[in-house]
Enzyme design. Structure first.
Site, PDB file in Angstrom:
ATOM      1  N   ASN A   1      35.202  35.113  34.858  1.00  0.00           N
ATOM      2  CA  ASN A   1      36.414  34.551  35.438  1.00  0.00           C
ATOM      3  C   ASN A   1      37.302  34.262  34.233  1.00  0.00           C
ATOM      4  O   ASN A   1      37.200  33.207  33.616  1.00  0.00           O
ATOM      5  CB  ASN A   1      36.123  33.283  36.234  1.00  0.00           C
ATOM      6  CG  ASN A   1      37.355  32.715  36.896  1.00  0.00           C
ATOM      7  OD1 ASN A   1      38.478  33.098  36.573  1.00  0.00           O
ATOM      8  ND2 ASN A   1      37.154  31.792  37.815  1.00  0.00           N
TER       9      ASN A   1
ATOM     10  N   TYR B   1      41.935  25.160  44.050  1.00  0.00           N
ATOM     11  CA  TYR B   1      40.642  25.281  43.394  1.00  0.00           C
ATOM     12  C   TYR B   1      39.577  24.321  43.903  1.00  0.00           C
ATOM     13  O   TYR B   1      38.421  24.425  43.510  1.00  0.00           O
ATOM     14  CB  TYR B   1      40.813  25.096  41.883  1.00  0.00           C
ATOM     15  CG  TYR B   1      41.711  26.139  41.270  1.00  0.00           C
ATOM     16  CD1 TYR B   1      41.270  27.445  41.093  1.00  0.00           C
ATOM     17  CD2 TYR B   1      43.014  25.839  40.885  1.00  0.00           C
ATOM     18  CE1 TYR B   1      42.089  28.416  40.551  1.00  0.00           C
ATOM     19  CE2 TYR B   1      43.843  26.799  40.335  1.00  0.00           C
ATOM     20  CZ  TYR B   1      43.378  28.081  40.177  1.00  0.00           C
ATOM     21  OH  TYR B   1      44.192  29.042  39.641  1.00  0.00           O
TER      22      TYR B   1
ATOM     23  N   HIS C   1      37.425  35.660  40.604  1.00  0.00           N
ATOM     24  CA  HIS C   1      38.554  34.732  40.689  1.00  0.00           C
ATOM     25  C   HIS C   1      38.328  33.815  41.876  1.00  0.00           C
ATOM     26  O   HIS C   1      37.954  34.281  42.963  1.00  0.00           O
ATOM     27  CB  HIS C   1      39.880  35.478  40.855  1.00  0.00           C
ATOM     28  CG  HIS C   1      40.133  36.453  39.762  1.00  0.00           C
ATOM     29  ND1 HIS C   1      40.561  36.061  38.518  1.00  0.00           N
ATOM     30  CD2 HIS C   1      39.982  37.796  39.720  1.00  0.00           C
ATOM     31  CE1 HIS C   1      40.668  37.132  37.760  1.00  0.00           C
ATOM     32  NE2 HIS C   1      40.319  38.193  38.456  1.00  0.00           N
TER      33      HIS C   1
END
Length: 147
Positions: free
Chosen positions: A75, A24, A101
């Site tokens: 999301n 991420y 995403h």
């Protein structure tokens, strides 16, 4: 008049910058929000941001969007794969919806390959990291409202 767009983030996205940095990255949700609002200012979009770890709060935000937004980006995090309630709330909307995403959900664990919300969305953006947020805003900007 600016097009109003809400970006809804689901569970654990409040921990961006701390969790699984290899997947991420190091940017926080606040960093992403600032970048989205800057993009919005430059492109005639008024951006509102919402994050919750609670499914019902996400459903309530989606329901509110039907009356005061011209686009929605979601999301849904882990709720993508489990929430019939979020799916049903999105089905009511008559505005463009982008499912987003950060990671490529199809390149991860098998249970992440199934999205319960994809059939409600105009399009899906996944696997482009946090750039997916700007890509989603650009898509929303160019989609026409159905109502």
């Amino acid at each position: 008049m600016n097009k109003k767009v809400i970006i809804i983030n689901g569970p654990n996205l409040n921990l961006l910058g701390e969790r699984e940095k290899d997947k991420y990255g190091i940017k926080t949700l606040k960093d992403i929000e600032a970048a989205c609002k800057e993009f919005g200012d430059q492109n005639g979009l008024t951006i509102s941001f919402f994050q919750s770890n609670i499914e019902g709060e996400i459903v309530e935000q989606i329901q509110k969007a039907r009356n005061n937004q011209q686009g929605l980006i979601i999301n849904a995090g882990g709720y993508t794969h489990t929430s019939v309630a979020i799916h049903d709330a999105l089905k009511v909307l008559n505005i463009p919806i982008i499912e987003l995403h950060i990671t490529n959900i199809y390149n991860r664990e098998d249970f992440r390959h199934k999205s319960l919300i994809s059939k409600t969305a105009n399009g899906i953006i996944c696997g482009f990291g946090i750039e997916g947020y700007i890509m989603s805003l650009n898509a929303i900007k160019n989609l026409k409202n159905e109502n």
